[in-house]
Design an enzyme around this catalytic site. Structure first.
Site, PDB file in Angstrom:
ATOM      1  N   GLU A   1       9.355 -54.492  -9.639  1.00  0.00           N
ATOM      2  CA  GLU A   1       8.406 -54.106  -8.597  1.00  0.00           C
ATOM      3  C   GLU A   1       7.582 -52.900  -9.002  1.00  0.00           C
ATOM      4  O   GLU A   1       6.423 -52.770  -8.594  1.00  0.00           O
ATOM      5  CB  GLU A   1       9.167 -53.803  -7.294  1.00  0.00           C
ATOM      6  CG  GLU A   1       8.284 -53.552  -6.080  1.00  0.00           C
ATOM      7  CD  GLU A   1       7.844 -52.098  -5.918  1.00  0.00           C
ATOM      8  OE1 GLU A   1       6.939 -51.828  -5.102  1.00  0.00           O
ATOM      9  OE2 GLU A   1       8.402 -51.223  -6.629  1.00  0.00           O
ATOM     10  N   GLU A   2       8.168 -52.013  -9.813  1.00  0.00           N
ATOM     11  CA  GLU A   2       7.478 -50.784 -10.178  1.00  0.00           C
ATOM     12  C   GLU A   2       6.350 -51.005 -11.177  1.00  0.00           C
ATOM     13  O   GLU A   2       5.613 -50.081 -11.506  1.00  0.00           O
ATOM     14  CB  GLU A   2       8.469 -49.761 -10.750  1.00  0.00           C
ATOM     15  CG  GLU A   2       9.548 -49.296  -9.783  1.00  0.00           C
ATOM     16  CD  GLU A   2       9.013 -48.385  -8.686  1.00  0.00           C
ATOM     17  OE1 GLU A   2       7.792 -48.146  -8.644  1.00  0.00           O
ATOM     18  OE2 GLU A   2       9.821 -47.912  -7.869  1.00  0.00           O
TER      19      GLU A   2
ATOM     20  N   ASP B   1      14.669 -52.346  -9.632  1.00  0.00           N
ATOM     21  CA  ASP B   1      14.282 -51.432 -10.706  1.00  0.00           C
ATOM     22  C   ASP B   1      13.914 -50.060 -10.165  1.00  0.00           C
ATOM     23  O   ASP B   1      13.606 -49.896  -8.978  1.00  0.00           O
ATOM     24  CB  ASP B   1      13.102 -52.002 -11.505  1.00  0.00           C
ATOM     25  CG  ASP B   1      11.874 -52.294 -10.639  1.00  0.00           C
ATOM     26  OD1 ASP B   1      12.044 -52.705  -9.471  1.00  0.00           O
ATOM     27  OD2 ASP B   1      10.743 -52.109 -11.124  1.00  0.00           O
TER      28      ASP B   1
ATOM     29  N   GLU C   1      11.428 -51.043   1.801  1.00  0.00           N
ATOM     30  CA  GLU C   1      10.816 -49.929   1.087  1.00  0.00           C
ATOM     31  C   GLU C   1      11.006 -48.640   1.892  1.00  0.00           C
ATOM     32  O   GLU C   1      11.146 -48.677   3.122  1.00  0.00           O
ATOM     33  CB  GLU C   1       9.318 -50.187   0.881  1.00  0.00           C
ATOM     34  CG  GLU C   1       8.997 -51.184  -0.216  1.00  0.00           C
ATOM     35  CD  GLU C   1       9.083 -50.598  -1.611  1.00  0.00           C
ATOM     36  OE1 GLU C   1       9.586 -49.467  -1.760  1.00  0.00           O
ATOM     37  OE2 GLU C   1       8.658 -51.277  -2.557  1.00  0.00           O
TER      38      GLU C   1
ATOM     39  N   ASP D   1      13.920 -44.715  -3.387  1.00  0.00           N
ATOM     40  CA  ASP D   1      13.055 -45.824  -3.819  1.00  0.00           C
ATOM     41  C   ASP D   1      13.786 -46.725  -4.803  1.00  0.00           C
ATOM     42  O   ASP D   1      13.619 -46.603  -5.990  1.00  0.00           O
ATOM     43  CB  ASP D   1      11.793 -45.232  -4.458  1.00  0.00           C
ATOM     44  CG  ASP D   1      10.745 -46.273  -4.790  1.00  0.00           C
ATOM     45  OD1 ASP D   1      10.811 -47.391  -4.244  1.00  0.00           O
ATOM     46  OD2 ASP D   1       9.859 -45.972  -5.605  1.00  0.00           O
TER      47      ASP D   1
ATOM     48  N   HIS E   1      13.658 -54.141  -4.160  1.00  0.00           N
ATOM     49  CA  HIS E   1      13.550 -54.199  -5.623  1.00  0.00           C
ATOM     50  C   HIS E   1      14.702 -53.461  -6.280  1.00  0.00           C
ATOM     51  O   HIS E   1      15.214 -52.460  -5.773  1.00  0.00           O
ATOM     52  CB  HIS E   1      12.190 -53.697  -6.102  1.00  0.00           C
ATOM     53  CG  HIS E   1      11.885 -52.263  -5.842  1.00  0.00           C
ATOM     54  ND1 HIS E   1      12.290 -51.241  -6.691  1.00  0.00           N
ATOM     55  CD2 HIS E   1      11.180 -51.648  -4.857  1.00  0.00           C
ATOM     56  CE1 HIS E   1      11.850 -50.087  -6.235  1.00  0.00           C
ATOM     57  NE2 HIS E   1      11.179 -50.298  -5.119  1.00  0.00           N
TER      58      HIS E   1
END
Length: 398
Positions: free
Chosen positions: A145-146, A86, A173, A113, A84
């Protein structure tokens, strides 16, 4: 292609990605989102020979994801790399987009992250394309994704519309290079309790929403206790019920006429997230039966399913080869572990794409001092290259 080793190349790329503000506007109104980082990644992969599409989410065209495809010289399996774009917000951080290295760590928002994982995947994709390969390598960098995962949903639709099917997807991840073998799902149920207001000196004239709220909290606690009496999952322990938001009352001398709650249910593999609504409704019925005049309602506002990795087939083989490569010169071999939180692996698996979750990590996820371990970051891309070469060769038995 860079003259650097894959590990050093990934470090330099991680520093670049961290320097780009990609804070989610879903979490921080006015934040820039993924547009700039998507453009940088797209340009880099186009230069490496990938066919690249920028994929906006239907819900918000500013939430941009990247899909890049590199077809090898002869037919074979398809491997997807996913991460991801973001990050969460930067409140309290002194210099979040200025990556710095100290004590074997790379600091900055997104370092763990998951911009280091992204960097490792990008370098692996570039090296595979430069060396040629059978089959197809696909890189997907998703928005949002967050929060609501609108990017992953858009990318999966885009791949399906293009007829791209995949044999395995690796999501990088932050896992401390362990392999996530299962994660819990969740559901959120919003509850409204409606009673009748009265002056607090005359409680007999009221139907007290706060009293009902207290009774419902006890029901939630009992339901959670019951879940913990069930047999534990070997990696995820137990499911849970938790009340996360409570609102009630309007004035000191008025008995509350209404209250609202958010009740969260964490689910295990084999449990359906949507069943949380039925479970909460049963609690409400028990409370209402003891309080004549109380009106209740409940609605499911969020739901995501739990997930377990395949024990056999292409994803299991990929995970085994990846773990073996990561074990080289390491103090400990990567382990199969469970995650108590949700990941987008459930969405990829639900789309029919067997999924592996593994990536470099450090500390301070969503905190004011985020970092990734440099040794993990450097080791990751070479292991991904080896596991992907194995998968593209057609070795899928495990």
């Amino acid at each position: 292609m860079s003259d650097l080793s894959p590990g050093d190349d990934a470090l330099e790329l991680a520093r670049l990605l961290i320097s780009i503000d990609s804070v989610s506007p879903s979490l921080v109104p006015g934040a820039p989102g993924e547009g700039r980082i998507a453009a940088v990644i797209a340009q880099r992969l186009e230069g490496a020979g990938f066919v690249v599409d920028l994929v906006p989410a239907p819900e918000d065209a500013q939430r941009v994801s990247v899909v890049a495809v590199h077809a090898g010289s002869w037919p074979g399996p398809t491997v997807v790399f996913n991460g991801h774009l973001d990050t969460v917000g930067v409140e309290g951080m002194a210099d979040p987009f200025n990556p710095r290295i100290a004590d074997g760590k790379l600091f900055g928002r997104g370092a763990s992250d998951m911009k280091s994982g992204l960097a490792g995947l990008l370098v692996a994709a570039e090296r595979l394309a430069a060396a040629d390969h059978p089959g197809t390598v696909v890189f997907t960098g998703v928005a949002d994704e967050e929060d609501a995962s609108v990017g992953a949903a858009a990318v999966l639709r885009h791949l399906a519309e293009r007829g791209v099917t995949a044999d395995v997807c690796l999501i990088a991840e932050p896992t401390w290079l362990d392999r996530i073998a299962a994660h819990r799902g969740y559901a959120v149920v919003e509850v409204t309790l409606q009673g009748t207001a009265a002056h607090s000196s005359q409680p007999g004239l009221a139907v007290d929403a706060i009293r009902a709220l207290g009774a419902l909290l006890q029901e939630v606690e009992r339901a959670d206790d019951e879940l913990h009496r069930r047999p534990a999952h070997p990696l995820l322990d137990h499911g849970s019920f938790t009340t996360t938001v409570v609102r009630a009352g309007s004035a000191p001398f008025t008995i509350a006429a209404d209250a609202t709650l958010a009740i969260e249910r964490r689910t295990l593999p084999g449990e359906r997230a949507e069943d949380a609504l039925v479970e909460v409704q049963s609690m409400l019925d028990a409370v209402a039966a003891k309080m004549p005049g109380l009106r209740t309602s409940a609605r499911l506002t969020h739901q995501r399913e739990s997930w377990e990795a395949d024990e056999h087939g292409a994803a299991a083989r990929f995970a085994d080869v990846l773990a073996a490569e990561l074990s080289r010169d390491a103090e400990a071999a990567p382990a199969a572990v469970g995650a108590p939180y949700w990941m987008e692996s459930a969405l990829w698996q639900a789309a029919g794409i067997p999924t592996v979750v593994c990536g470099p990590a450090g500390g301070g996820l969503h905190a004011v001092e985020e970092w990734v371990d440099l040794d993990q970051l450097r080791r990751f891309p070479q292991a991904v290259i080896a596991a992907t070469r194995d998968a593209l060769s057609g070795s899928s038995e495990a």
